[in-house]
Scaffold this motif. Structure first.
Motif, PDB file in Angstrom:
ATOM      1  N   ASN A   1       0.891   4.083  -2.492  1.00 25.57           N
ATOM      2  CA  ASN A   1       0.675   5.921  -2.790  1.00 25.57           C
ATOM      3  C   ASN A   1       1.595   6.777  -3.519  1.00 25.57           C
ATOM      4  O   ASN A   1       1.900   7.721  -2.989  1.00 25.57           O
ATOM      5  CB  ASN A   1       0.631   5.955  -1.441  1.00 25.57           C
ATOM      6  CG  ASN A   1      -0.615   4.975  -0.803  1.00 25.57           C
ATOM      7  OD1 ASN A   1      -1.794   5.565  -1.919  1.00 25.57           O
ATOM      8  ND2 ASN A   1      -0.937   5.292   0.852  1.00 25.57           N
TER       9      ASN A   1
ATOM     10  N   GLN B   1       1.643   7.317  -6.917  1.00 25.53           N
ATOM     11  CA  GLN B   1       0.602   8.541  -7.077  1.00 25.53           C
ATOM     12  C   GLN B   1       1.585   9.581  -5.708  1.00 25.53           C
ATOM     13  O   GLN B   1       0.969  10.791  -6.308  1.00 25.53           O
ATOM     14  CB  GLN B   1      -0.126   8.209  -6.688  1.00 25.53           C
ATOM     15  CG  GLN B   1      -0.621   6.699  -7.273  1.00 25.53           C
ATOM     16  CD  GLN B   1      -1.918   5.985  -6.622  1.00 25.53           C
ATOM     17  OE1 GLN B   1      -2.745   6.024  -6.104  1.00 25.53           O
ATOM     18  NE2 GLN B   1      -2.754   4.932  -7.661  1.00 25.53           N
ATOM     19  N   ASP B   2       2.376   9.738  -5.819  1.00 31.00           N
ATOM     20  CA  ASP B   2       3.140  11.108  -4.669  1.00 31.00           C
ATOM     21  C   ASP B   2       3.088  12.460  -5.524  1.00 31.00           C
ATOM     22  O   ASP B   2       3.861  11.775  -7.243  1.00 31.00           O
ATOM     23  CB  ASP B   2       4.029  10.776  -3.492  1.00 31.00           C
ATOM     24  CG  ASP B   2       4.752  11.579  -3.088  1.00 31.00           C
ATOM     25  OD1 ASP B   2       4.782  12.838  -3.264  1.00 31.00           O
ATOM     26  OD2 ASP B   2       4.307  11.236  -2.145  1.00 31.00           O
TER      27      ASP B   2
ATOM     28  N   ALA C   1       0.567  -1.142   0.272  1.00 30.68           N
ATOM     29  CA  ALA C   1      -0.014   0.584  -0.169  1.00 30.68           C
ATOM     30  C   ALA C   1       0.943   1.193  -0.126  1.00 30.68           C
ATOM     31  O   ALA C   1       0.572   2.425  -0.966  1.00 30.68           O
ATOM     32  CB  ALA C   1      -1.082   0.256   1.307  1.00 30.68           C
ATOM     33  N   GLU C   2       1.706   1.375   0.817  1.00 39.85           N
ATOM     34  CA  GLU C   2       2.583   2.331   0.663  1.00 39.85           C
ATOM     35  C   GLU C   2       3.554   2.555  -0.832  1.00 39.85           C
ATOM     36  O   GLU C   2       3.552   3.823  -0.944  1.00 39.85           O
ATOM     37  CB  GLU C   2       3.848   2.880   1.576  1.00 39.85           C
ATOM     38  CG  GLU C   2       3.232   2.584   2.869  1.00 39.85           C
ATOM     39  CD  GLU C   2       4.184   2.238   4.326  1.00 39.85           C
ATOM     40  OE1 GLU C   2       4.319   2.308   5.374  1.00 39.85           O
ATOM     41  OE2 GLU C   2       4.789   1.451   4.508  1.00 39.85           O
TER      42      GLU C   2
END
Length: 109
Positions: free
Chosen positions: A94, A97-98, A90-91
């Motif tokens: 993310n 998509q940062d 999940a990280e």
């Protein structure tokens, strides 16, 4: 803006993958080591130097990939001092998509 490079290489392709990365590298870019690539972090460091890749903001690996290494190997690699962080799936998603990254490039030769 910066690039997030996702590097998935075997020991046999690591040098060539690093050469590919050097063609578009900019100061401030980051790297995620995928699969067994984390086991070759010392070789990666040498190849980064050979290709004059510097100004690395962060180097990450995935939790599941690090877990595949034996405790002895993990200790010898001293990953705590070489990795900025170890990411869950999940990280990782993310991070890709940062907004700090204007592109994500995967190199898997």
């Amino acid at each position: 803006m910066a690039t997030l490079y996702q590097l998935h290489s075997t020991m046999d392709t690591l040098r060539r993958s690093t050469e590919e990365m050097s063609r578009t590298w900019h100061n401030g870019d980051s790297i995620v080591l995928l699969g067994t690539t984390v086991a070759f972090i010392d070789w990666l460091s040498a190849y980064l130097n050979d290709n004059e890749i510097d100004g690395i903001t962060a180097i990450y690996a995935l939790t599941d990939d690090v877990a595949q290494l034996s405790a002895n190997t993990t200790g010898k690699l001293n990953l705590d001092t070489k990795l900025t962080g170890v990411l869950t799936d999940a990280e990782w998603i993310n991070l890709t998509q940062d907004r700090q990254f204007d592109k994500v490039v995967t190199i898997a030769l």
